[in-house]
Design an enzyme around this catalytic site. Structure first.
Site, PDB file in Angstrom:
ATOM      1  N   ARG A  83       0.801  -0.968   0.067  1.00 57.84           N
ATOM      2  CA  ARG A  83      -0.116   0.109  -0.025  1.00 57.84           C
ATOM      3  C   ARG A  83       1.058   1.263  -0.005  1.00 57.84           C
ATOM      4  O   ARG A  83       2.026   1.295   0.861  1.00 57.84           O
ATOM      5  CB  ARG A  83      -0.789  -0.036   1.282  1.00 57.84           C
ATOM      6  CG  ARG A  83      -1.995  -0.990   1.466  1.00 57.84           C
ATOM      7  CD  ARG A  83      -2.647  -0.998   2.507  1.00 57.84           C
ATOM      8  NE  ARG A  83      -3.658  -2.173   2.542  1.00 57.84           N
ATOM      9  CZ  ARG A  83      -3.490  -3.492   3.173  1.00 57.84           C
ATOM     10  NH1 ARG A  83      -2.288  -3.789   3.649  1.00 57.84           N
ATOM     11  NH2 ARG A  83      -4.448  -4.433   3.109  1.00 57.84           N
ATOM     12  N   LYS A 106      -3.279  -1.805   8.061  1.00 55.77           N
ATOM     13  CA  LYS A 106      -4.898  -2.013   7.709  1.00 55.77           C
ATOM     14  C   LYS A 106      -5.427  -2.939   8.633  1.00 55.77           C
ATOM     15  O   LYS A 106      -6.545  -2.637   9.254  1.00 55.77           O
ATOM     16  CB  LYS A 106      -5.133  -2.127   6.529  1.00 55.77           C
ATOM     17  CG  LYS A 106      -6.593  -1.675   6.026  1.00 55.77           C
ATOM     18  CD  LYS A 106      -6.574  -1.594   4.671  1.00 55.77           C
ATOM     19  CE  LYS A 106      -8.337  -1.173   4.391  1.00 55.77           C
ATOM     20  NZ  LYS A 106      -8.616  -1.136   2.967  1.00 55.77           N
ATOM     21  N   HIS A 114      -2.615   2.495  -6.111  1.00 49.31           N
ATOM     22  CA  HIS A 114      -3.336   1.442  -6.006  1.00 49.31           C
ATOM     23  C   HIS A 114      -3.691   0.472  -7.280  1.00 49.31           C
ATOM     24  O   HIS A 114      -3.602  -0.694  -7.235  1.00 49.31           O
ATOM     25  CB  HIS A 114      -4.855   1.682  -5.579  1.00 49.31           C
ATOM     26  CG  HIS A 114      -5.601   0.736  -4.747  1.00 49.31           C
ATOM     27  ND1 HIS A 114      -5.630   0.580  -3.449  1.00 49.31           N
ATOM     28  CD2 HIS A 114      -6.476  -0.366  -5.343  1.00 49.31           C
ATOM     29  CE1 HIS A 114      -6.196  -0.521  -2.969  1.00 49.31           C
ATOM     30  NE2 HIS A 114      -6.548  -0.985  -3.961  1.00 49.31           N
ATOM     31  N   ARG A 146      -0.806  -1.639  -7.246  1.00 55.72           N
ATOM     32  CA  ARG A 146      -0.912  -2.771  -6.249  1.00 55.72           C
ATOM     33  C   ARG A 146      -1.873  -3.619  -6.829  1.00 55.72           C
ATOM     34  O   ARG A 146      -1.475  -4.938  -6.617  1.00 55.72           O
ATOM     35  CB  ARG A 146      -1.468  -2.205  -4.908  1.00 55.72           C
ATOM     36  CG  ARG A 146      -1.811  -3.064  -3.910  1.00 55.72           C
ATOM     37  CD  ARG A 146      -2.241  -2.377  -2.507  1.00 55.72           C
ATOM     38  NE  ARG A 146      -2.824  -3.331  -1.784  1.00 55.72           N
ATOM     39  CZ  ARG A 146      -2.489  -4.005  -0.972  1.00 55.72           C
ATOM     40  NH1 ARG A 146      -1.207  -4.124  -0.770  1.00 55.72           N
ATOM     41  NH2 ARG A 146      -3.268  -4.754   0.051  1.00 55.72           N
ATOM     42  N   HIS A 184      -3.918  -8.939   3.069  1.00 52.53           N
ATOM     43  CA  HIS A 184      -5.495  -9.190   3.097  1.00 52.53           C
ATOM     44  C   HIS A 184      -5.740  -9.786   4.140  1.00 52.53           C
ATOM     45  O   HIS A 184      -5.169 -11.090   4.553  1.00 52.53           O
ATOM     46  CB  HIS A 184      -5.974  -9.844   1.900  1.00 52.53           C
ATOM     47  CG  HIS A 184      -5.859  -8.594   0.618  1.00 52.53           C
ATOM     48  ND1 HIS A 184      -5.822  -9.251  -0.638  1.00 52.53           N
ATOM     49  CD2 HIS A 184      -5.743  -7.407   0.584  1.00 52.53           C
ATOM     50  CE1 HIS A 184      -5.891  -8.297  -1.494  1.00 52.53           C
ATOM     51  NE2 HIS A 184      -5.453  -6.996  -0.775  1.00 52.53           N
ATOM     52  N   TYR A 229      -9.141  -7.834  -6.023  1.00 51.73           N
ATOM     53  CA  TYR A 229      -7.987  -7.134  -6.619  1.00 51.73           C
ATOM     54  C   TYR A 229      -7.482  -7.910  -7.769  1.00 51.73           C
ATOM     55  O   TYR A 229      -6.592  -7.427  -8.405  1.00 51.73           O
ATOM     56  CB  TYR A 229      -6.899  -7.553  -5.493  1.00 51.73           C
ATOM     57  CG  TYR A 229      -6.843  -6.358  -4.461  1.00 51.73           C
ATOM     58  CD1 TYR A 229      -6.483  -5.167  -4.502  1.00 51.73           C
ATOM     59  CD2 TYR A 229      -7.783  -6.593  -3.326  1.00 51.73           C
ATOM     60  CE1 TYR A 229      -6.685  -3.878  -3.591  1.00 51.73           C
ATOM     61  CE2 TYR A 229      -7.860  -5.585  -2.264  1.00 51.73           C
ATOM     62  CZ  TYR A 229      -7.458  -4.408  -2.424  1.00 51.73           C
ATOM     63  OH  TYR A 229      -7.428  -3.476  -1.391  1.00 51.73           O
TER      64      TYR A 229
END
Length: 385
Positions: A212, A251, A331, A334, A357, A367
């Site tokens: 990220r 996260k 993003h 990513r 994740h 994704y």
């Protein structure tokens, strides 16, 4: 004994009465001895409220507690949660609450909020121009607050317990990964441009690691192991709307991870470090030695990287209108990393770990992209078996 009647001659039940101004009221005393009164302009509406109140009371719901408005309850909920959530999440919570402050549902008592009210709020937010993803976040937060109200016996059922796409259309654009050709063309363009070439290694590192952008900005010199060719991800650097910088955890728990560096990522991070300006560096929450810093010693933030990529894409697309790049963001890099790893046949659990994740489902559903060339390649593999 003759029962009381209203001005139209209708018999009133126990607790019901009609005032001189024509307003109906129903009064009762709860088990604690406290008196309650509800009002209505006609008898039918009063009895609907009366039946609802009796139903709530019979199931042990706190009728008095349910009189708090939606806005007031959300404030109470976030105050309760603020010690256990991240600063960035709390900001989102309060932003959501402020959107409801002057709305009809925001000023409605939580005990009176119906599913139709909740759905109307969703429609209103959509008509006011909010994106589906933003509305989804708002609904999720309000639903969680009403769930607590339900668990506290303040309400009978959660009015936000419905599927969002049943009310408004999901217009979220599918994320598009860069093709190998697009990535190659992008790097060639950046490398040959005297303005943008200084961003070359940032792009390569993000593309090769899939981390990220806030994790990239939070990297410090001590996070890089040049002997083992690894990078440790254990924090994020966040910038608030007021310009304040702070460090927070990844996260989720799955965000704590150690990522092996490819040869390209290894050389990119060495180049980034060698290019760091020699200056007095800013310390953020006890951390210094950030990998990517400005000439004045302040660390770069997600906004800086996003701006750089946006300017690069604008210049590229202006020069090559016949082969436009998709929306270029950290993003997207990513997302492309994840798609490449899945399409290469890497074990999905390994991809999940690298991405940080919390579940495999996120890795698969959100994704990864599949294009025509990928389908042909996979079909050819099966045909050769």
């Amino acid at each position: 004994m003759e029962r009381r009647k209203d001005s139209k001659g209708k018999v009133l039940k126990d607790g019901e009465s009609q005032r001189k101004d024509g307003i109906y009221q129903y009064r009762w005393t709860d088990k604690t001895g406290k008196r309650h009164t509800i009002y209505a302009k006609d008898l039918k509406v009063l009895r609907e409220k009366e039946n609802n109140a009796n139903k709530i009371i019979s199931q042990g719901i706190d009728f008095e507690g349910g009189k708090i408005t939606t806005y007031q309850f959300l404030i109470r909920y976030y105050e309760f949660k603020k010690t256990s959530i991240k600063k960035s999440s709390l900001k989102t919570y309060y932003t959501t609450t402020n959107k409801l402050k002057d709305t009809s549902i925001g000023n409605t008592k939580i005990i009176d909020v119906k599913i139709s009210d909740a759905k109307q709020l969703i429609i209103d937010l959509s008509q006011n121009g909010l994106k589906y993803s933003t509305i989804k976040t708002i609904k999720t937060l309000i639903k969680a607050a009403f769930k607590m109200a339900q668990e506290d016996d303040l309400i009978l059922k959660n009015p936000f317990d419905f599927q969002l796409n049943e009310v408004i259309k999901n217009d979220t654009k599918k994320r598009v990964a860069l093709t190998e050709q697009q990535y190659s063309d992008l790097l060639e363009f950046v490398l040959c441009d005297r303005v943008f070439r200084k961003y070359y290694d940032d792009i390569v590192f993000l593309y090769e690691t899939g981390i990220r952008v806030s994790e990239f900005c939070g990297l410090t010199l001590s996070d890089i192991d040049f002997v083992k060719h690894e990078v440790v991800i254990d924090k994020q650097l966040i910038k608030t709307s007021k310009g304040e910088l702070y460090i927070t955890d990844p996260k989720s728990k799955a965000g704590f991870r150690t990522i092996p560096l490819s040869a390209e990522a290894y050389h990119a991070i060495k180049a980034i470090i060698n290019r760091r300006p020699q200056t007095n560096e800013m310390m953020v929450d006890g951390y210094c030695g950030f990998i990517s810093i400005h000439s004045n010693g302040t660390p770069k933030t997600a906004w800086n990287i996003e701006y750089e990529l946006r300017e690069i894409a604008k210049a590229y697309n202006s020069l090559y209108p016949e082969c436009q790049l998709p929306n270029l963001t950290p993003h997207v890099l990513r997302h492309t990393f994840c798609t490449r790893k899945v399409s290469s046949g890497m074990n999905i659990k390994a991809v999940q770990y690298l991405m940080g994740h919390s579940s495999v489902q996120i890795t698969l559903d959100v994704y990864t992209s599949i294009d025509a060339d990928m389908i042909k390649t996979e079909f050819a593999k099966v045909a050769q078996m």
